[in-house]
Motif scaffolding. Structure first.
Motif, short mmCIF file in Angstrom:
data_model
loop_
_atom_site.label_atom_id
_atom_site.label_comp_id
_atom_site.label_asym_id
_atom_site.label_seq_id
_atom_site.Cartn_x
_atom_site.Cartn_y
_atom_site.Cartn_z
N ILE A 108 -3.54 3.13 -1.05
CA ILE A 108 -3.68 2.29 -2.27
C ILE A 108 -2.72 1.25 -2.70
O ILE A 108 -1.64 1.68 -2.59
N ALA A 109 -3.05 0.32 -3.26
CA ALA A 109 -2.20 -0.73 -3.97
C ALA A 109 -2.67 -1.36 -5.28
O ALA A 109 -3.93 -1.25 -5.56
N PHE A 130 0.95 -1.28 -0.08
CA PHE A 130 -0.07 -0.12 -0.17
C PHE A 130 0.76 1.28 0.13
O PHE A 130 1.93 1.14 0.98
N ARG A 131 0.59 2.17 -0.76
CA ARG A 131 1.00 3.45 -0.44
C ARG A 131 0.12 4.53 -0.18
O ARG A 131 -0.99 4.59 -0.38
N GLU A 132 0.56 5.55 0.56
CA GLU A 132 -0.32 6.44 1.03
C GLU A 132 -0.53 7.59 0.11
O GLU A 132 0.08 8.01 -0.67
N VAL A 133 -1.82 7.90 -0.14
CA VAL A 133 -2.16 8.94 -0.94
C VAL A 133 -3.64 9.73 -0.31
O VAL A 133 -3.74 9.41 0.80
N GLU A 134 -3.49 10.76 -0.83
CA GLU A 134 -4.62 11.66 -0.32
C GLU A 134 -5.80 11.87 -0.92
O GLU A 134 -5.82 11.81 -2.45
N TRP A 173 -8.35 1.57 2.84
CA TRP A 173 -7.33 1.11 1.62
C TRP A 173 -8.33 0.71 0.37
O TRP A 173 -9.38 0.45 0.46
N THR A 174 -7.67 0.83 -0.58
CA THR A 174 -8.30 0.17 -1.81
C THR A 174 -7.24 -0.79 -2.68
O THR A 174 -6.01 -0.30 -2.70
#
Ligand code: URA
Ligand code: SF4
Length: 495
Positions: A145-146, A132-136, A171-172
């Motif tokens: 999101i991954a 997962f990467r953090e996004v806004e 998360w997505t």
């Protein structure tokens, strides 16, 4: 003479429920595998195949070995277009040869096993490699999101794992076939993402903004499709009402009606038969178990068990001590029966044996709050001695009677690992007596997806008179708890 061919529509790539309903009907009608076609929704059925009629009213449910449903469910996740047909051919052939699955050299069995392995491997890969990467969000909220490209249809199957593991994050996961999102309260499945949008240079932010609208646009949520696509067994591991109800509320009236009327529950007759063939080998006398039907989820089972009188232990005891823990816990500990303090508190392992247990878990770094903890027998069995109540071992009749609850707990929790604390627990889980000596510390296959680890009961350590022996046994018990942690790393205490 040419035989009639039939077709049934399967609503999503790994729709086990849909396949099973159609397969049972076809079987009841005597449709041979070569005359049965399962067609994914949206595809055109073969010209000469007719839609499958209703099953005969007196249709009997097929008998299958216990291992079959989970095998079928797994192979339906495979990308092979022949998967539905293969599963049906196995079901058909099992009616004549109930040991078919043991014939490893049989081509159908062989193919099924290969597919099963491939799905498992893919599932493990997904567990291990989703990053997962953090996004806004556009509204400034933090989201993770991954992107992942599974080889098989495993998004629904793996979603509960990520939900457990990242329960506290929003998360997505986007895949080319499906997407799944968790907002801290519910899982939502949606359409896949385009391969062209696959993030280059790790530009997750751009990816997120591309899909944010379609994922969080409530008008796009299709409860009916969701219900059909998400295997029912997963719903009951979820805050089910939370998952479905807001969707119904948000859906159009027609959809809501359809959803409310959808035949999601098998009829009582079906349930009974299923029990006989798949669960404990005997439908219980529900009234004795304080119930009027087979419970549908863990909470219902727990509520029913409060009124259980299936053996004599209920009467002198204070209350039923049912299992405790998250409903989709990956580890499932089984003790013997509640003791004096458990009987008063209504919770398992809170007395002296519980202290030994907690201590060993702490040493091994296992988080008890993430485990399901229960007992083979749910009522305290004791002999009054003055003001004290002296613990008595339950007999096999009592263990057998109470196995109904234990099996249901296991079925609903679906743990990866069952840990039997002591010989009574091991007997209750295995349905036969075994010695600790012969079984201890090994990972024993219980089902395709669940292993068993047998160890001693913590009270055994408490009762050892010799401090040296106690020390030695404590160390061995701690090692077993470390095995639990190593086999199920997600149970580890956060550092
Ligand atoms: N011993 C058990 O087996 N279970 C309990 O819950 C407490 C003591
Ligand atoms: Fe029911 Fe088990 Fe309690 Fe007996 S011991 S009453 S079977 S819950």
């Amino acid at each position: 003479m040419m035989r009639q061919s039939y077709h049934a529509t399967i609503s999503s790539p790994a729709d086990f429920g849909g396949w099973r309903a159609a397969a049972r009907t076809a079987l009841a009608l005597g449709v041979a595998p070569e005359h049965m076609v399962f067609v994914p929704e949206g595809e055109t059925p073969p010209l000469f195949a007719e839609p499958l009629p209703e099953p005969p009213a007196d249709a009997r449910q097929p008998t299958v070995p216990r291992a079959f449903p989970s095998l079928a469910e797994t192979i339906l996740c495979h990308s092979d277009p022949e998967r539905f047909g293969l599963a049906y051919r196995l079901l058909w052939r099992l009616q004549a040869d109930k040991h078919l699955l043991d014939v490893a050299s049989d081509p159908d069995v062989q193919r099924a096993r290969e597919m099963e392995k491939a799905v498992r491997r893919d599932e493990h890969k997904m567990h291990a490699f989703v990053r997962f990467r953090e996004v806004e969000d556009p509204d400034g909220e933090r989201h993770y999101i991954a992107w992942f490209e599974p080889e098989h249809h495993i998004v629904e199957r793996t979603a509960p794992f990520f939900m457990r593991r990242f329960a506290g994050m929003r998360w997505t996961i986007l895949t080319p076939e499906r997407s799944v999102s968790w907002d801290g309260g519910e899982l939502a499945f949606g359409p896949g993402a385009r391969r062209e949008d696959r993030p280059r240079d790790d530009d997750m932010e751009a990816l997120w903004l591309t899909y944010y609208g379609s994922i969080f646009n409530p008008a796009r949520l299709k409860p009916k499709a969701m219900q059909a696509e998400m295997p029912k067994k997963y719903w009951r591991n979820l805050p089910e009402a939370e998952l479905i109800e807001p969707l119904i509320r948000g859906a159009g009236a027609a959809e809501a009606r359809m959803l409310a009327n959808a035949p999601t529950l098998p009829s009582i007759r079906h349930q009974r038969t299923q029990e006989r063939t798949m669960v404990t080998g005997g439908a219980p006398d529900y009234a004795a178990y304080g119930a009027n039907r087979r419970p549908e989820d863990l909470d219902e089972a727990r509520a029913q068990a409060l009124h259980c009188k299936a053996c004599d232990l209920w009467e002198p005891a204070t209350q039923t001590v049912f299992g405790k823990g998250p409903r989709n816990a990956p580890v499932f500990f089984v003790g013997e029966q509640p003791g004096d303090q458990e009987d008063l508190a209504g919770e398992p392992f809170v007395g002296p044996a519980g202290k030994v247990f907690d201590q060993a878990l702490a040493v091994a770094g296992v988080d008890r709050t993430q485990a399901y903890v229960t007992n083979a027998v749910k009522h305290f069995k004791f002999m009054p001695r003055g003001k004290r109540r002296i613990h008595q071992k339950p007999d096999m009749g009592e263990v057998r009677a109470c196995r109904w609850w234990l099996d249901l707990e296991r079925e609903f929790v679906r743990p990866k690992l069952v840990v039997a604390l002591g010989a009574t627990a091991a007997a209750a889980v295995l349905g036969k007596t075994v010695t600790i000596k012969a079984t201890r510390s090994k990972l024993i296959d219980l089902t395709e997806t669940t292993k068993l680890l047998v160890t001693v009961h913590p009270s055994y350590i408490l009762r050892l008179p010799d401090p040296e022996a106690q020390k030695r046994e404590t160390a061995l018990f701690n090692e077993d708890m470390a095995r639990v942690r190593d086999f199920v790393p997600e149970i580890a205490l956060a550092a």
